[in-house]
Design a protein around this motif. Structure first.
Motif, PDB file in Angstrom:
ATOM      1  N   GLY A  68       0.812  -1.201   0.000  1.00  0.00           N
ATOM      2  CA  GLY A  68       0.000   0.000   0.000  1.00  0.00           C
ATOM      3  C   GLY A  68       0.842   1.246   0.000  1.00  0.00           C
ATOM      4  O   GLY A  68       2.066   1.188  -0.183  1.00  0.00           O
ATOM      5  N   ALA A  69       0.185   2.390   0.203  1.00  0.00           N
ATOM      6  CA  ALA A  69       0.884   3.674   0.252  1.00  0.00           C
ATOM      7  C   ALA A  69       0.075   4.641   1.093  1.00  0.00           C
ATOM      8  O   ALA A  69      -1.131   4.459   1.304  1.00  0.00           O
ATOM      9  CB  ALA A  69       1.073   4.235  -1.160  1.00  0.00           C
ATOM     10  N   VAL A  70       0.755   5.675   1.580  1.00  0.00           N
ATOM     11  CA  VAL A  70       0.107   6.704   2.392  1.00  0.00           C
ATOM     12  C   VAL A  70       0.447   8.070   1.796  1.00  0.00           C
ATOM     13  O   VAL A  70       1.535   8.268   1.256  1.00  0.00           O
ATOM     14  CB  VAL A  70       0.534   6.609   3.878  1.00  0.00           C
ATOM     15  N   THR A  71      -0.501   9.006   1.875  1.00  0.00           N
ATOM     16  CA  THR A  71      -0.318  10.333   1.307  1.00  0.00           C
ATOM     17  C   THR A  71      -0.048  11.353   2.398  1.00  0.00           C
ATOM     18  O   THR A  71      -0.052  11.041   3.590  1.00  0.00           O
ATOM     19  CB  THR A  71      -1.570  10.769   0.521  1.00  0.00           C
ATOM     20  N   GLN A  72       0.129  12.606   1.967  1.00  0.00           N
ATOM     21  CA  GLN A  72       0.462  13.681   2.901  1.00  0.00           C
ATOM     22  C   GLN A  72      -0.553  13.867   4.017  1.00  0.00           C
ATOM     23  O   GLN A  72      -0.201  14.200   5.144  1.00  0.00           O
ATOM     24  CB  GLN A  72       0.608  15.009   2.142  1.00  0.00           C
ATOM     25  N   ASP A  73      -1.834  13.680   3.686  1.00  0.00           N
ATOM     26  CA  ASP A  73      -2.864  13.906   4.697  1.00  0.00           C
ATOM     27  C   ASP A  73      -3.196  12.649   5.494  1.00  0.00           C
ATOM     28  O   ASP A  73      -4.137  12.636   6.283  1.00  0.00           O
ATOM     29  CB  ASP A  73      -4.135  14.473   4.056  1.00  0.00           C
ATOM     30  N   GLY A  74      -2.416  11.583   5.283  1.00  0.00           N
ATOM     31  CA  GLY A  74      -2.625  10.356   6.040  1.00  0.00           C
ATOM     32  C   GLY A  74      -3.557   9.355   5.390  1.00  0.00           C
ATOM     33  O   GLY A  74      -3.784   8.269   5.930  1.00  0.00           O
ATOM     34  N   THR A  75      -4.110   9.697   4.227  1.00  0.00           N
ATOM     35  CA  THR A  75      -4.966   8.757   3.509  1.00  0.00           C
ATOM     36  C   THR A  75      -4.144   7.556   3.061  1.00  0.00           C
ATOM     37  O   THR A  75      -3.045   7.716   2.526  1.00  0.00           O
ATOM     38  CB  THR A  75      -5.610   9.421   2.289  1.00  0.00           C
ATOM     39  N   THR A  76      -4.677   6.353   3.273  1.00  0.00           N
ATOM     40  CA  THR A  76      -3.950   5.140   2.912  1.00  0.00           C
ATOM     41  C   THR A  76      -4.663   4.391   1.788  1.00  0.00           C
ATOM     42  O   THR A  76      -5.885   4.436   1.665  1.00  0.00           O
ATOM     43  CB  THR A  76      -3.812   4.201   4.121  1.00  0.00           C
ATOM     44  N   PHE A  77      -3.863   3.703   0.984  1.00  0.00           N
ATOM     45  CA  PHE A  77      -4.365   2.845  -0.074  1.00  0.00           C
ATOM     46  C   PHE A  77      -3.674   1.488   0.086  1.00  0.00           C
ATOM     47  O   PHE A  77      -2.446   1.421   0.112  1.00  0.00           O
ATOM     48  CB  PHE A  77      -4.053   3.439  -1.452  1.00  0.00           C
ATOM     49  N   PHE A  78      -4.477   0.424   0.196  1.00  0.00           N
ATOM     50  CA  PHE A  78      -3.912  -0.898   0.440  1.00  0.00           C
ATOM     51  C   PHE A  78      -4.293  -1.881  -0.665  1.00  0.00           C
ATOM     52  O   PHE A  78      -5.363  -1.767  -1.283  1.00  0.00           O
ATOM     53  CB  PHE A  78      -4.420  -1.463   1.777  1.00  0.00           C
ATOM     54  N   ASN A  79      -3.422  -2.848  -0.874  1.00  0.00           N
ATOM     55  CA  ASN A  79      -3.719  -3.984  -1.731  1.00  0.00           C
ATOM     56  C   ASN A  79      -4.313  -5.069  -0.831  1.00  0.00           C
ATOM     57  O   ASN A  79      -3.595  -5.896  -0.276  1.00  0.00           O
ATOM     58  CB  ASN A  79      -2.447  -4.478  -2.420  1.00  0.00           C
ATOM     59  N   HIS A  80      -5.626  -5.066  -0.689  1.00  0.00           N
ATOM     60  CA  HIS A  80      -6.262  -5.966   0.259  1.00  0.00           C
ATOM     61  C   HIS A  80      -6.172  -7.424  -0.177  1.00  0.00           C
ATOM     62  O   HIS A  80      -6.311  -8.325   0.646  1.00  0.00           O
ATOM     63  CB  HIS A  80      -7.721  -5.562   0.470  1.00  0.00           C
ATOM     64  N   SER A  81      -5.927  -7.654  -1.461  1.00  0.00           N
ATOM     65  CA  SER A  81      -5.783  -9.035  -1.910  1.00  0.00           C
ATOM     66  C   SER A  81      -4.547  -9.693  -1.302  1.00  0.00           C
ATOM     67  O   SER A  81      -4.473 -10.914  -1.160  1.00  0.00           O
ATOM     68  CB  SER A  81      -5.710  -9.098  -3.436  1.00  0.00           C
ATOM     69  N   LEU A  82      -3.552  -8.851  -0.930  1.00  0.00           N
ATOM     70  CA  LEU A  82      -2.343  -9.381  -0.292  1.00  0.00           C
ATOM     71  C   LEU A  82      -2.532  -9.622   1.213  1.00  0.00           C
ATOM     72  O   LEU A  82      -1.783 -10.388   1.814  1.00  0.00           O
ATOM     73  CB  LEU A  82      -1.171  -8.420  -0.495  1.00  0.00           C
ATOM     74  N   PHE A  83      -3.523  -8.960   1.786  1.00  0.00           N
ATOM     75  CA  PHE A  83      -3.701  -9.063   3.229  1.00  0.00           C
ATOM     76  C   PHE A  83      -3.970 -10.505   3.660  1.00  0.00           C
ATOM     77  O   PHE A  83      -3.368 -11.011   4.607  1.00  0.00           O
ATOM     78  CB  PHE A  83      -4.850  -8.156   3.689  1.00  0.00           C
ATOM     79  N   ALA A  84      -4.904 -11.158   2.962  1.00  0.00           N
ATOM     80  CA  ALA A  84      -5.249 -12.533   3.319  1.00  0.00           C
ATOM     81  C   ALA A  84      -4.055 -13.455   3.114  1.00  0.00           C
ATOM     82  O   ALA A  84      -3.773 -14.329   3.951  1.00  0.00           O
ATOM     83  CB  ALA A  84      -6.434 -13.005   2.488  1.00  0.00           C
ATOM     84  N   PHE A  85      -3.335 -13.224   2.019  1.00  0.00           N
ATOM     85  CA  PHE A  85      -2.172 -14.058   1.714  1.00  0.00           C
ATOM     86  C   PHE A  85      -1.104 -13.937   2.799  1.00  0.00           C
ATOM     87  O   PHE A  85      -0.456 -14.920   3.168  1.00  0.00           O
ATOM     88  CB  PHE A  85      -1.605 -13.664   0.349  1.00  0.00           C
ATOM     89  N   LEU A  86      -0.941 -12.707   3.316  1.00  0.00           N
ATOM     90  CA  LEU A  86       0.090 -12.458   4.322  1.00  0.00           C
ATOM     91  C   LEU A  86      -0.438 -12.581   5.751  1.00  0.00           C
ATOM     92  O   LEU A  86       0.321 -12.444   6.709  1.00  0.00           O
ATOM     93  CB  LEU A  86       0.678 -11.048   4.127  1.00  0.00           C
ATOM     94  N   GLY A  87      -1.751 -12.817   5.881  1.00  0.00           N
ATOM     95  CA  GLY A  87      -2.344 -12.936   7.211  1.00  0.00           C
ATOM     96  C   GLY A  87      -2.355 -11.631   7.973  1.00  0.00           C
ATOM     97  O   GLY A  87      -2.147 -11.603   9.189  1.00  0.00           O
TER      98      GLY A  87
END
Length: 215
Positions: A68-87
């Motif tokens: 994922g990544a985070v912006t200046q104002d703290g907004t985050t973007f995640f690859n949720h498909s990886l979350f389950a794979f990585l637990g």
């Protein structure tokens, strides 16, 4: 296409961008390497340059894996498909997100002297980096720019990126300018003869020089 270095890549992009618009444009470059590329575009097109600083969020036990990544104002973007794979769950990344937010603030002040931006609202904005791999930081930069400034036209300009990444980013912009979309993409650096690391001091110097030239 192999670029000699980031200056060469920036000059080639500038030629592609010439005539896209005549005035009221600004380059927002992603440090560090993107600033070198962006400076050539800004210089050739007579535009100001500024920085936008999204930060990659790496997996807790493997920071090189971008989730994922985070912006200046703290907004985050995640690859949720990886979350389950990585637990993983989002709460597992709270500490990493806070670290990157602090790093963004540090770099904003180091490079620009302040966190606040001039009013770029309604202008044509070119977001520039020296290349794209997974695209998370660029996605964060584009969405933050769109939300923050509501640009008249939002352009993404990069020397090289894989096609599948561009397919995801294309819907985020009004125009996409990319010089090379190789099938056998492994890393951005493979398309540069000189891909040596850009330093903080180089970024600061470039921004100072462009500000003086625009004054």
């Amino acid at each position: 296409m192999i670029f000699a270095d980031r200056v060469d890549a920036g000059k080639r992009l500038a030629r592609e961008l010439a005539g896209v618009f005549k005035q009221n444009g600004v380059v927002l470059a992603i440090p560090r390497g993107g600033v070198v590329v962006g400076a050539e575009i800004a210089r050739a097109l007579g535009m100001p340059i500024d920085v936008i600083i999204p930060r990659k969020i790496g997996a807790p036990h493997n920071p090189e894996v971008a989730i994922g990544a985070v912006t200046q104002d703290g907004t985050t973007f995640f690859n949720h498909s990886l979350f389950a794979f990585l637990g993983l769950e989002e709460k597992d990344l709270t500490g990493l997100v806070e670290e990157q937010k602090k790093e963004i603030k540090r770099r904003m002040i180091l490079y620009r002297g302040r966190e606040e931006y001039p009013d770029y609202s309604g202008r044509c904005i070119i977001v520039v980096d020296d290349g794209i791999a997974t695209g998370y930081t660029v996605l964060a930069a584009l969405r933050w720019t769109r939300q923050k400034f509501k640009p008249q036209k939002l352009i993404l300009a990069v020397p090289v990126a894989p096609r599948d990444t561009l397919d995801r980013l294309e819907e985020e912009v009004d125009q996409l300018v990319v010089l090379e979309t190789p099938d056998d993409f492994y890393a951005v650096g493979q398309f540069y003869r000189d891909f040596s690391q850009t330093t903080d001091q180089e970024v600061i110097q470039i921004l100072k020089e462009r500000t003086a030239q625009q004054a």
